[in-house]
Scaffold this active site. Structure first.
Site, PDB file in Angstrom:
ATOM      1  N   GLY A   1       0.827  -1.205   0.000  1.00 20.26           N
ATOM      2  CA  GLY A   1       0.000   0.000   0.000  1.00 20.26           C
ATOM      3  C   GLY A   1       0.858   1.251   0.000  1.00 20.26           C
ATOM      4  O   GLY A   1       0.788   2.060  -0.900  1.00 20.26           O
TER       5      GLY A   1
ATOM      6  N   GLY B   1       1.249  -6.520   4.237  1.00 18.12           N
ATOM      7  CA  GLY B   1       2.648  -6.939   4.260  1.00 18.12           C
ATOM      8  C   GLY B   1       3.262  -6.616   5.610  1.00 18.12           C
ATOM      9  O   GLY B   1       4.439  -6.878   5.861  1.00 18.12           O
TER      10      GLY B   1
ATOM     11  N   GLY C   1      -1.518   0.769  12.637  1.00 18.53           N
ATOM     12  CA  GLY C   1      -2.351  -0.413  12.511  1.00 18.53           C
ATOM     13  C   GLY C   1      -2.078  -1.472  13.558  1.00 18.53           C
ATOM     14  O   GLY C   1      -2.967  -1.890  14.303  1.00 18.53           O
TER      15      GLY C   1
ATOM     16  N   LEU D   1       6.428  -6.456  18.780  1.00 16.90           N
ATOM     17  CA  LEU D   1       5.358  -7.457  18.745  1.00 16.90           C
ATOM     18  C   LEU D   1       5.827  -8.747  18.061  1.00 16.90           C
ATOM     19  O   LEU D   1       5.390  -9.835  18.420  1.00 16.90           O
ATOM     20  CB  LEU D   1       4.133  -6.894  18.035  1.00 16.90           C
ATOM     21  CG  LEU D   1       3.503  -5.672  18.723  1.00 16.90           C
ATOM     22  CD1 LEU D   1       2.440  -5.048  17.828  1.00 16.90           C
ATOM     23  CD2 LEU D   1       2.915  -6.032  20.083  1.00 16.90           C
ATOM     24  N   ASN D   2       6.657  -8.592  17.043  1.00 16.14           N
ATOM     25  CA  ASN D   2       7.261  -9.752  16.387  1.00 16.14           C
ATOM     26  C   ASN D   2       8.611  -9.300  15.860  1.00 16.14           C
ATOM     27  O   ASN D   2       8.689  -8.449  14.974  1.00 16.14           O
ATOM     28  CB  ASN D   2       6.375 -10.264  15.239  1.00 16.14           C
ATOM     29  CG  ASN D   2       6.986 -11.461  14.509  1.00 16.14           C
ATOM     30  OD1 ASN D   2       8.192 -11.531  14.278  1.00 16.14           O
ATOM     31  ND2 ASN D   2       6.154 -12.414  14.125  1.00 16.14           N
TER      32      ASN D   2
ATOM     33  N   LYS E   1      10.782 -10.562  14.012  1.00 14.79           N
ATOM     34  CA  LYS E   1      11.107 -10.826  12.605  1.00 14.79           C
ATOM     35  C   LYS E   1      10.379  -9.849  11.662  1.00 14.79           C
ATOM     36  O   LYS E   1      10.999  -9.216  10.819  1.00 14.79           O
ATOM     37  CB  LYS E   1      10.729 -12.273  12.258  1.00 14.79           C
ATOM     38  CG  LYS E   1      11.130 -12.696  10.869  1.00 14.79           C
ATOM     39  CD  LYS E   1      10.823 -14.182  10.612  1.00 14.79           C
ATOM     40  CE  LYS E   1      11.873 -15.091  11.224  1.00 14.79           C
ATOM     41  NZ  LYS E   1      11.789 -16.479  10.703  1.00 14.79           N
ATOM     42  N   THR E   2       9.071  -9.726  11.859  1.00 15.47           N
ATOM     43  CA  THR E   2       8.333  -8.841  10.943  1.00 15.47           C
ATOM     44  C   THR E   2       8.682  -7.381  11.201  1.00 15.47           C
ATOM     45  O   THR E   2       8.714  -6.578  10.270  1.00 15.47           O
ATOM     46  CB  THR E   2       6.810  -9.049  11.061  1.00 15.47           C
ATOM     47  OG1 THR E   2       6.407  -8.798  12.417  1.00 15.47           O
ATOM     48  CG2 THR E   2       6.415 -10.456  10.673  1.00 15.47           C
TER      49      THR E   2
ATOM     50  N   VAL F   1       6.088   1.220  13.455  1.00 14.22           N
ATOM     51  CA  VAL F   1       7.322   0.677  12.902  1.00 14.22           C
ATOM     52  C   VAL F   1       7.444   0.935  11.397  1.00 14.22           C
ATOM     53  O   VAL F   1       8.510   1.270  10.888  1.00 14.22           O
ATOM     54  CB  VAL F   1       7.388  -0.858  13.106  1.00 14.22           C
ATOM     55  CG1 VAL F   1       8.771  -1.380  12.755  1.00 14.22           C
ATOM     56  CG2 VAL F   1       7.034  -1.233  14.525  1.00 14.22           C
TER      57      VAL F   1
ATOM     58  N   GLU G   1       6.918   3.031   9.127  1.00 11.25           N
ATOM     59  CA  GLU G   1       7.408   4.221   8.441  1.00 11.25           C
ATOM     60  C   GLU G   1       8.722   4.730   9.017  1.00 11.25           C
ATOM     61  O   GLU G   1       9.345   5.637   8.469  1.00 11.25           O
ATOM     62  CB  GLU G   1       6.340   5.312   8.507  1.00 11.25           C
ATOM     63  CG  GLU G   1       5.094   4.878   7.767  1.00 11.25           C
ATOM     64  CD  GLU G   1       3.919   5.807   7.970  1.00 11.25           C
ATOM     65  OE1 GLU G   1       3.349   6.252   6.975  1.00 11.25           O
ATOM     66  OE2 GLU G   1       3.569   6.076   9.125  1.00 11.25           O
TER      67      GLU G   1
END
Ligand code: FES
Ligand code: FES
Lengths: 737, 176
Positions: free
Chosen positions: A246, A474, A516, A622-623, A625-626, A695, A697
């Site tokens: 997006g 994503g 988000g 929160l994760n 890796k992501t 995160v 941006e």
């Protein structure tokens, strides 16, 4: 229902007390197998019986009027079902819930090149595309404002995101200061350029419209669609379980969605429309070009007394978004006198809007280079200059900060990168044909708290289901929401089901502004807290004495399987997170520090980024890796914006010269160096219930400036007009010995 | 307006080892054949102009941009798409490595990256040099620079590039 407003600095303890050890872990994306096998279906790939294809007609002039449209030949072409050019609702470009209808209902007035004006609907894509060429459009062109003068803005009070910052007597303090820095910068148009172009499948079931559309929000989009079609938003359902990127460009509803809806109504059949890559450039918004002026005044020791950041941006008539160029600068460095404003020049360009890291992406290119230049002029290391100007409270409004580990980010980054090996003197390190340089910059992204709802159900079988209309563009939403629920309810990851991407689910704010994950996670945590409370009650215990782990509840020395405790009945709870009084009482942002090593070819001026290191403060991770991937992606965006990306408008016709990947150069594999990313984690009690900050941006903020500063360090050339292409270096490269 | 379907001769294709018949418009690209006629939507359309690589498939083992070629030209070819490389329950090593290394975000470029990497690993094995190769002859050592160069036809706006390189390197290093 767990309705929670952030009005005190008390965060929910649900996640802190949890012991499942799922949250924060670098867990593989749960949607990964579907994506790597091609099984995940994006909007254009949803099967629909008997669907027609639409091809959008666009204007071939940049300003003027349409005199006449002759579509007879197109209508007679094989396979063509309809040519629609007269419905007054057909939008010029994307639609949203905040601009006036007249901003996109332009009828036959042409206000920018590539404006949508109609649609050909046919049995096949090939027939629609071929027939579109047969539509004969006669124009009455006018001279357009294609080259807005960004040094002379229009006399308009912008109504955009960002109010001006005016504290202290800037002019007097700046004029009287020992050290003054004053420099103009320019940044060009940037495209969001998501890999999946804007695409929609529209179908009607009686008077209900169903849109499978590539959008960053679903529930939010129903309102925009309702307005654009003059229908009740309750009659609109938007579905987007997979979105091919997006980056801001899908925060508005693409024109093709409205065309498809109108065409589907007209023909009584489902209609699919995808914007061509070149159409996307004009029909989705871009980041506005900016002209900026940065003024920094300090005392003899480099303490900033006055900070000025003024920008002028371009926007087309009746569009209200104004690039918030100084949003990051507002609270970043000390200086009692502050003057930060954005002015507007109207242009006959396609719409400008929020693209990944609005404000910061272009603002930091100027401000973080300015800080580097000022530090050098003051004889200070750029980190030391920043350290001296690290504010304790917001210098703009005196409010306290949430967590702010910026100094730690500088220090940790310097250590890992090897900043002490840098030579402060430019053009002093040479390897073969290459000048080697090092640069750094700060990263800041203001953290936004938004309203979000989620429903969590603990099923009788001890598994859980979370539902929200949030999207995963994503960003890892599927995985993160699973982790929040698994953690809060003490379940293993495979016991949590996540349903998102459908406007019929509880309303979130969608993906955008990096809010988000934290907002939806907060709603999820609230719902889980309510469920935990009910489970505790079943054990005659207080929620605070309850431990949930591995599908068991433990309290008062009893350990009971959830299935037994539930006794065949599910528990459902609704979480509702929203900003409150406390949100306004402090300044919340995520932070970081970028370090870059570049090589500049001594003969050609070619720039290669060799490695980057970044350290970031994003509150709760929160994760791992992501989150890291989001930051890496942002850093590569920074590289693109400082070295390649440059949307060019032809001054004669007003059309984009480079509206596709062949000419608008986003970074490729070969442009992306090894990138080292670390987090300094501190749960932010003030940000939201999840304690997480934005995160997506952050990585893009400041990364380009670090590269620009490294280029200066490598070869001694300062470029203030971005991107730094080799032609801007070539004539000034150091003499060869 | 009545639409009279031209009754053409059906075309025949071999995709992922299976036979398909279709009767598309003669102007249909291989990519649109897969996506719009055969319900093989794993191959993606990012640009339709050979600029992004999202549509990469293997034709007789070689990677090509399926948006740049007409379906009608490939009736005698062995076509492999992402669906033929592995399934969610039975991922190929490259697919599993992409998941492990988070070599994607939105996932839209991903099937193209994986098909491209599959073809690329073969090219390297056969000793094809690239722009950054030191020598034109002999074995190819797949350094990170080689991987980056050879994969640069596949754009990823999410910019998962470093993770994609990690995934490909891991598979390249596995003993065959
Ligand atoms: S869709 Fe084929 S290269 Fe972009
Ligand atoms: S994963 Fe989104 S474009 Fe590559």
């Amino acid at each position: 229902m767990a309705d929670h407003t952030l009005s005190s600095p008390e965060r929910l303890s649900t996640l802190d007390r949890a012991v499942q050890r799922v949250l924060g872990q670098p867990i593989d994306r749960t949607d990964g197998p579907a994506k790597v096998s091609g099984d995940a279906r994006y909007s254009f790939e949803i099967e629909a019986d008997n669907a027609l294809y639409g091809h959008i007609l666009t204007a071939g002039i940049g300003a003027g009027r349409i005199d006449a449209i002759d579509a007879d030949a197109a209508r007679a072409a094989p396979g063509v079902v309809a040519v629609l050019v007269d419905d007054p609702r057909l939008p010029a470009d994307a639609v949203n819930s905040f601009d006036k209808l007249k901003s996109w209902r332009l009828g036959h007035d042409i206000r920018f090149f590539g404006q949508a004006i109609g649609v050909v609907v046919a049995e096949t894509q090939e027939a629609a595309r071929a027939a579109a060429r047969l539509v004969d459009i006669r124009y009455a062109p006018q001279q357009g404002r294609f080259t807005p003068d960004l040094s002379h803005p229009d006399e308009i009070e912008p109504e955009g995101l960002r109010p001006p910052v005016k504290t202290g007597d800037f002019d007097a303090i700046f004029a009287g200061a020992t050290f003054r820095y004053d420099q103009s910068y320019s940044t060009p148009i940037h495209f969001p350029a998501a890999m999946e172009p804007q695409a929609t499948l529209a179908r009607w079931e009686d008077d209900e419209l169903i849109l499978h559309s590539s959008l960053q929000s679903t529930g939010g989009a129903t309102k925009a669609v309702g307005r654009a079609l003059d229908i009740d938003p309750q009659k609109v359902r938007v579905i987007a379980p997979f979105v091919g990127g997006g980056f801001g460009g899908k925060t508005s509803v693409g024109a093709e969605a409205i065309y498809a809806a109108i065409a589907a109504k007209h023909t009584g059949r489902p209609v699919k429309i995808v914007q061509t890559r070149r159409q996307v450039a004009a029909l989705a918004h871009h980041r506005a070009p900016t002209r900026q002026r940065v003024r920094i005044a300090t005392d003899a020791d480099g303490h900033i007394r006055a900070f000025g950041h003024h920008a002028v941006i371009a926007q087309r008539d009746n569009r209200s978004f104004v690039e918030p160029v100084h949003i990051g600068t507002t609270h970043l460095y000390a200086g009692d006198a502050r003057l930060m404003t954005v002015d507007l020049a109207r242009a006959d360009h396609p719409t400008s809007g929020a693209v990944r890291s609005p404000g910061e992406a272009c603002g930091t290119l100027a401000v973080e280079v300015a800080m580097d230049e000022a530090a050098e002029a003051l004889g200070l290391d750029p980190i030391e200059f920043r350290r001296r100007n690290e504010p304790k409270v917001s210098p703009a409004n005196g409010k306290p900060f949430g967590t702010r580990k910026l100094i730690e980010c500088y220090e940790e980054g310097a250590r890992r990168f090897g900043w002490d090996q840098r030579s402060a003197k430019p053009a002093s390190r040479r390897e073969g044909d290459w000048w080697i340089g090092h640069g750094m910059a700060a990263a800041i992204r203001s953290n936004i708290t938004v309203e979000a709802r989620a429903t969590v159900t603990l099923e009788a079988d001890g598994s859980a289901h979370i539902e929200t209309d949030m999207t995963d563009i994503g960003t890892g939403t599927y995985t993160i929401l699973m982790q929040v629920v698994a953690e809060a309810l003490g379940l293993s990851p495979d016991r949590v089901r996540v349903s998102i991407g459908d406007s019929s689910l509880p309303r979130s704010a969608g993906s955008g502004g990096s809010f988000g994950a934290s907002s939806a996670s907060s709603a999820a945590a609230l719902a889980c807290q309510e469920i935990a409370g009910k489970l505790a009650a079943k054990l005659d215990a207080e929620a605070k004495d309850l431990t949930l782990q591995d599908g068991h509840a433990t309290a008062r020395n009893r350990r009971v399987p959830l299935t037994e405790l539930l006794g065949g009945e599910a528990i459902s709870a609704k979480g509702h997170a929203k900003p409150g009084k406390h949100t306004d009482a402090h300044v919340s942002a995520s932070y970081g520090a970028h370090f870059a090593e570049v090589a500049v070819n001594a003969f050609t001026g070619e720039v290669r980024v060799r490695r980057m290191t970044g350290i970031f403060d994003i509150g709760r991770v929160l994760n791992e890796k992501t989150a890291r991937s989001q930051i890496v992606g942002g850093i590569v965006w920074g590289i693109g914006s400082v070295l390649h990306e440059d949307g060019v408008i032809d001054p004669h016709s007003g059309q984009f010269v480079n509206p596709d990947f062949g000419e608008y150069h986003i970074p490729t594999h070969a442009d992306s160096p090894p990138i080292e990313v670390h987090f300094i984690e501190e749960v932010d009690n003030l940000a939201n219930e999840a304690g997480a900050k934005g995160v997506g941006e952050l990585g893009n903020s400041g990364a380009g400036a670090a590269v620009a500063n490294a280029i200066y360090n490598a070869c001694g050339i300062r470029v203030h007009d971005f991107p730094i292409t080799l032609d801007k270096l070539l004539s000034a490269l150091p003499e060869q010995d | 307006m009545a639409w009279e379907r031209k009754v053409g001769k059906a075309m025949h294709f071999t995709i992922n080892g299976k036979n398909y018949d279709a009767d598309p418009d003669i102007r249909t690209s291989l990519l649109d054949l897969l996506r719009e006629h055969l319900n093989l939507t794993g191959s993606k359309k990012g640009c339709d102009h050979g600029q992004c690589g999202a549509c990469t498939v293997l034709v007789n083992g070689r990677r090509i941009n399926s948006c740049l070629t007409l379906a009608v030209m490939h009736q005698d070819d062995e076509i492999t798409t992402i669906e033929g490389i592995g399934t969610p329950d039975n991922l190929a090593p490259l697919q599993a490595a992409f998941v492990k290394h988070d070599g994607f975000q939105c996932g839209y470029c991903t099937p193209g990256q994986i098909c491209s990497a599959t073809g690329m690993l073969n090219e390297a094995k056969q000793g094809w040099p690239s722009h950054v190769s030191e020598r034109l002859e002999g074995d190819v050592e797949l350094t990170d620079d080689e991987i980056r160069e050879r994969m640069s036809g596949n754009l990823c706006r999410c910019s998962a590039y470093p993770n994609i390189v990690d995934a490909i390197r891991e598979v390249a290093e596995e003993p065959a």
